[in-house]
Enzyme design. Structure first.
Site, PDB file in Angstrom:
ATOM      1  N   ASP A   1       0.861  -1.293   0.089  1.00 52.05           N
ATOM      2  CA  ASP A   1       0.101  -0.208   0.000  1.00 52.05           C
ATOM      3  C   ASP A   1       0.961   1.345   0.002  1.00 52.05           C
ATOM      4  OD1 ASP A   1      -2.631   1.048   0.188  1.00 52.05           O
ATOM      5  OD2 ASP A   1      -2.514   1.242   2.142  1.00 52.05           O
TER       6      ASP A   1
ATOM      7  N   SER B   1     -12.840   4.300   6.014  1.00 51.15           N
ATOM      8  CA  SER B   1     -13.167   4.487   7.510  1.00 51.15           C
ATOM      9  C   SER B   1     -14.237   5.611   7.820  1.00 51.15           C
ATOM     10  CB  SER B   1     -12.015   4.609   8.356  1.00 51.15           C
ATOM     11  OG  SER B   1     -11.329   3.433   8.357  1.00 51.15           O
TER      12      SER B   1
ATOM     13  N   ASN C   1     -10.325   0.368   0.684  1.00 49.16           N
ATOM     14  CA  ASN C   1      -9.348   0.190   1.825  1.00 49.16           C
ATOM     15  C   ASN C   1      -9.697   0.728   3.089  1.00 49.16           C
ATOM     16  OD1 ASN C   1      -7.682  -0.659  -0.445  1.00 49.16           O
ATOM     17  ND2 ASN C   1      -5.821   1.054   0.289  1.00 49.16           N
TER      18      ASN C   1
END
Ligand code: 13P
Length: 281
Positions: free
Chosen positions: A81, A211, A230
């Site tokens: 990542d 998130s 992600n």
């Protein structure tokens, strides 16, 4: 089993879902994310990337992630990542990673094109797929709050995205459409821009910074071609909260193992729930 090739993305798209890609910093998180793949029966991706190496060490974390993937009964991708170092990217490709991200999103456009194209050459030589990023996300990958929302001029431009994909040969494109790293209560996705991006490029799209985003918006994004989502801050929060709750009960016996297990189970549950939500409306 360790994932190979872009089918993990294209199969997800064809099935009307996105792959959950979860950041990992330690043994318990690696185990928890792989276990969430097994308890859902769906493929999952471990994000063992550059900022996570700063905590755990590159070789150690890569070995943990690759071993967990190989031992899993379901498909697990091991993904580099946010890499900005082509030597590191080459190391991960040679170590057996299933995919890598070259993140030149903070560089001038032509530099991003040139370096991402070089990443694609390195990775494709080893049969490894590549994610590029265009447009910049606000927030820090390792910090949970305080990002603010993305200013419109950092969002991905569809015309530039088409040029970027054609010139670099990336297999997937991370886009900035109002998403930010960490929890940002005011963050919302610009779904119209996402639809324009979907029309402009043929490769699967990637949504970073999931998130705290409203579940409905994430699901609509999946309907518009997002194949990989992600997540990082949500897992860190779940881990910390579970350990905080458990701490008073384990302190008297110095039972650190029970503390780590509580954290691991909380991460597994959080990843499991997220995977279940990653379906188009
Ligand atoms: P969040 O911390 O907002 O979930 O972002 C994770 C991410 O995009 C990792 O690349």
């Amino acid at each position: 089993m360790l994932s190979r090739g872009t089918a993990i993305l294209t199969d997800a798209l064809a099935a009307g879902r996105a792959v959950g890609a979860f950041a990992t910093y330690n043994l318990e998180q690696v185990q928890a994310i792989a276990a969430a793949g097994e308890t859902t029966g769906l493929p999952v991706m471990l994000l063992a990337g550059s900022s996570h190496f700063n905590h755990a060490g590159r070789r150690l974390l890569a070995t943990l992630a690759l071993t967990a993937a190989q031992e899993s009964t379901t498909e697990v991708g091991v993904h580099l990542d946010h890499c900005r170092d082509l030597d590191e990217l080459r190391w991960c490709v040679e170590a057996g990673y299933s995919s890598v991200m070259y993140d030149g999103s903070h560089d001038p456009y032509e530099d991003n094109v040139a370096r991402t194209a070089e990443a694609v050459r390195i990775a494709h030589d080893h049969g490894v797929w590549v994610e590029g990023e265009l447009g910049a996300l606000a927030g820090d990958e390792d910090v949970t709050t305080g990002a603010g929302s993305g200013a419109p001029d950092t969002m991905t431009d569809p015309v530039q995205a088409a040029d970027f994909v054609a010139r670099t040969g990336v297999d997937a494109l991370a886009v900035a459409v109002g998403n930010v790293h960490g929890f940002a209560p005011d963050a919302h996705l610009d779904l119209e821009r996402l639809a324009d991006l979907r029309a402009a490029v043929t490769v699967p799209l990637v949504l970073h910074g999931a998130s705290g985003l409203p579940e409905k918006e994430i699901r609509e994004a999946i309907g518009l071609g997002v194949a990989k989502v992600n997540v990082n801050a949500e897992l860190r929060r779940a881990y910390l909260h579970a350990m905080t709750e458990e701490l008073p009960t384990v302190l008297p016996a110095d039972d650190a193992v029970r503390l780590w297990r509580a954290g691991r189970e909380a991460v597994r549950r959080s990843a499991h729930d997220t995977i279940g939500q990653l379906v188009r409306p």
